[in-house]
Write a protein that holds these residues in place. Structure first.
Motif, short mmCIF file in Angstrom:
data_model
loop_
_atom_site.label_atom_id
_atom_site.label_comp_id
_atom_site.label_asym_id
_atom_site.label_seq_id
_atom_site.Cartn_x
_atom_site.Cartn_y
_atom_site.Cartn_z
N GLY A 1 0.71 -1.42 -0.48
CA GLY A 1 -0.37 0.16 0.50
C GLY A 1 0.81 1.29 -0.06
O GLY A 1 0.85 2.39 -1.00
N ASN A 2 1.97 1.20 0.65
CA ASN A 2 2.58 2.48 1.27
C ASN A 2 3.04 3.11 -0.59
O ASN A 2 3.60 3.62 -0.47
CB ASN A 2 3.70 2.25 2.04
CG ASN A 2 3.11 2.33 2.63
OD1 ASN A 2 2.27 3.22 3.10
ND2 ASN A 2 3.70 1.90 4.02
N TYR B 1 1.79 -4.48 -12.16
CA TYR B 1 3.38 -4.16 -10.84
C TYR B 1 2.26 -3.26 -10.47
O TYR B 1 1.39 -2.49 -11.03
CB TYR B 1 3.84 -4.08 -11.57
CG TYR B 1 4.86 -5.23 -12.41
CD1 TYR B 1 5.77 -5.92 -11.91
CD2 TYR B 1 4.61 -5.06 -14.10
CE1 TYR B 1 6.01 -7.01 -12.49
CE2 TYR B 1 5.55 -6.53 -14.62
CZ TYR B 1 6.32 -7.32 -13.83
OH TYR B 1 7.02 -8.12 -14.24
N VAL B 2 3.31 -3.15 -8.91
CA VAL B 2 2.25 -1.82 -8.49
C VAL B 2 2.87 -0.86 -8.79
O VAL B 2 2.44 0.13 -9.18
CB VAL B 2 2.35 -2.63 -7.28
CG1 VAL B 2 1.62 -1.64 -6.07
CG2 VAL B 2 1.47 -3.23 -7.01
N LYS B 3 4.05 -0.78 -8.27
CA LYS B 3 5.37 1.08 -8.38
C LYS B 3 5.41 1.50 -9.84
O LYS B 3 5.59 1.15 -10.78
CB LYS B 3 6.04 0.47 -7.60
CG LYS B 3 6.99 1.51 -7.55
CD LYS B 3 8.26 1.12 -6.58
CE LYS B 3 9.43 2.56 -5.71
NZ LYS B 3 10.83 2.37 -5.45
N GLY B 4 4.82 2.93 -9.90
CA GLY B 4 5.19 2.93 -10.70
C GLY B 4 4.66 3.47 -12.31
O GLY B 4 4.75 3.25 -13.22
N THR B 5 3.38 2.54 -12.68
CA THR B 5 3.19 1.74 -13.43
C THR B 5 1.63 2.61 -13.55
O THR B 5 1.00 2.21 -14.63
CB THR B 5 2.62 0.09 -13.35
OG1 THR B 5 1.70 0.08 -12.03
CG2 THR B 5 3.53 -0.54 -13.18
N GLU C 1 -2.72 5.70 8.12
CA GLU C 1 -2.44 4.38 9.27
C GLU C 1 -2.98 3.27 7.37
O GLU C 1 -3.75 2.75 7.45
CB GLU C 1 -3.15 4.15 9.78
CG GLU C 1 -2.67 5.44 10.72
CD GLU C 1 -1.30 5.56 11.45
OE1 GLU C 1 -0.37 4.07 11.09
OE2 GLU C 1 -0.30 6.12 11.70
N MET C 2 -1.76 2.22 8.01
CA MET C 2 -2.12 1.00 7.52
C MET C 2 -4.19 0.27 7.62
O MET C 2 -4.60 0.22 6.58
CB MET C 2 -1.56 -0.54 7.43
CG MET C 2 -1.71 -1.73 6.87
SD MET C 2 -1.85 -1.30 5.15
CE MET C 2 -0.26 -0.55 4.96
#
Length: 354
Positions: free
Chosen positions: A265-266, A288-292, A311-312
């Motif tokens: 999530g972060n 993919y999660v990051k930067g897409t 918060e989570m």
């Protein structure tokens, strides 16, 4: 007075037809007499959308005679961007994926009926490449005037951060309306005024400033409830890549699974319907999660909160979901009407749209 015939246009690297759609929306009297793309899936979508299947094959096999037969007035070109991306190897003209564009430039110099106008689009980074130098050298040899821009949808009120390089070129006999910016690379066209306090000579705009004049993402979503469920999709068997996180989970809708949020999530770019920016969608979106690409908050009556303050447990309550072609298509083409084919996977469509 007799109406002049429409411009004859060639569309290179046609993809699913973004250039053609923009041309039609511009109101210019023009006819795309041929399109070229090597990707069979993209050509399937293009044919579905326009009833015309592009010429499928390697552009490097074309000859000057092949292009002369069309006697086209204008060329639209969106060549492969991989040789110039900041995340890539930046091999520029030494990258094999640049060869076809260089071949086209060479063919122009040997044609009996070269185009009178060119429109070239690519990623930021192209403008500092040796391929760019070759482009300008050829255009100069053929007596073209050029105007170059780096523009983002944010400058047009669309909450989508995706700066791109554009080159407009006309033979000297066809003047630009504002010739004072010929042979310059601008970050704001002089005809664009988003803020009455901004002068026409302010060519460098900060994206944070542009966010103020953007419309919220809510204005670009489909009319259905933001929290609705759509077609099922299975996502699996993706391998890890450079600083990317594979989504190795199956989902029966486009909701972001809780276990994915808890783990990654972060790293997600989280946007709200009221947000005035989302990040660029790439072909790896949904894989993919990051930067897409961004994910959308669907829980109602939640005020936007900076992600670093969440918060989570709060992340789990946001009701995060992925954008789909129906929700994201306006970001890709800055238009609500672009007709996507329903026969292709959403990530395939986003890949060619983005």
């Amino acid at each position: 007075m007799e109406t002049p015939p429409p411009w004859r246009v060639l569309e290179f690297y046609s993809g699913i037809g973004g250039m053609r759609y923009a041309l039609a929306s511009s109101g210019v009297r023009a006819e795309v007499v041929e399109a070229f793309d090597i990707n069979d899936v993209a050509n399937d979508v293009y044919e579905h959308n326009f009833g015309h299947r592009p010429c499928q094959g390697n552009i490097q096999t074309l000859t000057a005679g092949d292009l002369d037969k069309y006697q086209a007035h204008a060329w639209l070109l969106s060549p492969p961007c991989q040789p110039y991306t900041r995340q890539g190897l930046q091999k520029h003209s030494a990258d094999a994926r640049a060869f076809s564009f260089i071949k086209i430039l060479n063919l122009m110099q040997n044609m009996s009926f070269p185009p009178q106008m060119l429109f070239v689009e690519n990623v930021v980074g192209f403008e500092v490449s040796d391929t760019h130098d070759q482009l300008l050298a050829v255009l100069s040899t053929l007596n073209f005037n050029t105007q170059e821009f780096i523009l983002s949808p944010l400058q047009f009120g669309v909450p989508y951060s995706r700066p791109r390089y554009f080159c407009l070129a006309k033979q000297e006999s066809m003047c630009f309306p504002n010739s004072s910016v010929n042979d310059k690379l601008l970050r704001t066209p002089t005809c664009l005024t988003l803020n009455t306090t901004r002068t026409q000579n302010s060519y460098d705009q900060n994206e944070d400033d542009l966010e103020v004049v953007c419309n919220p993402i809510r204005n670009f979503l489909e009319a259905q409830s933001i929290g609705d469920k759509e077609c099922s999709a299975i996502i699996s068997d993706f391998k890890e890549a450079d600083e990317c996180t594979p989504i190795e989970t199956a989902s029966h809708d486009y909701t972001v699974p809780l276990n994915l949020i808890e783990r990654w999530g972060n790293a997600m770019d989280i946007v709200y319907p009221e947000s005035k920016r989302c990040c660029c969608f790439t072909k790896s979106y949904y894989c993919y999660v990051k930067g897409t690409g961004s994910v959308l908050v669907t829980s109602k009556n939640l005020k936007p909160v900076p992600k670093e303050n969440l918060e989570m447990s709060s992340l789990n309550e946001l009701g995060l979901r992925f954008f789909t072609p129906q929700r994201g298509r306006k970001f890709a083409f800055i238009s609500p009407e672009f007709p996507f084919s329903g026969s292709h996977k959403p990530q395939t469509t986003v890949c060619h749209a983005g």
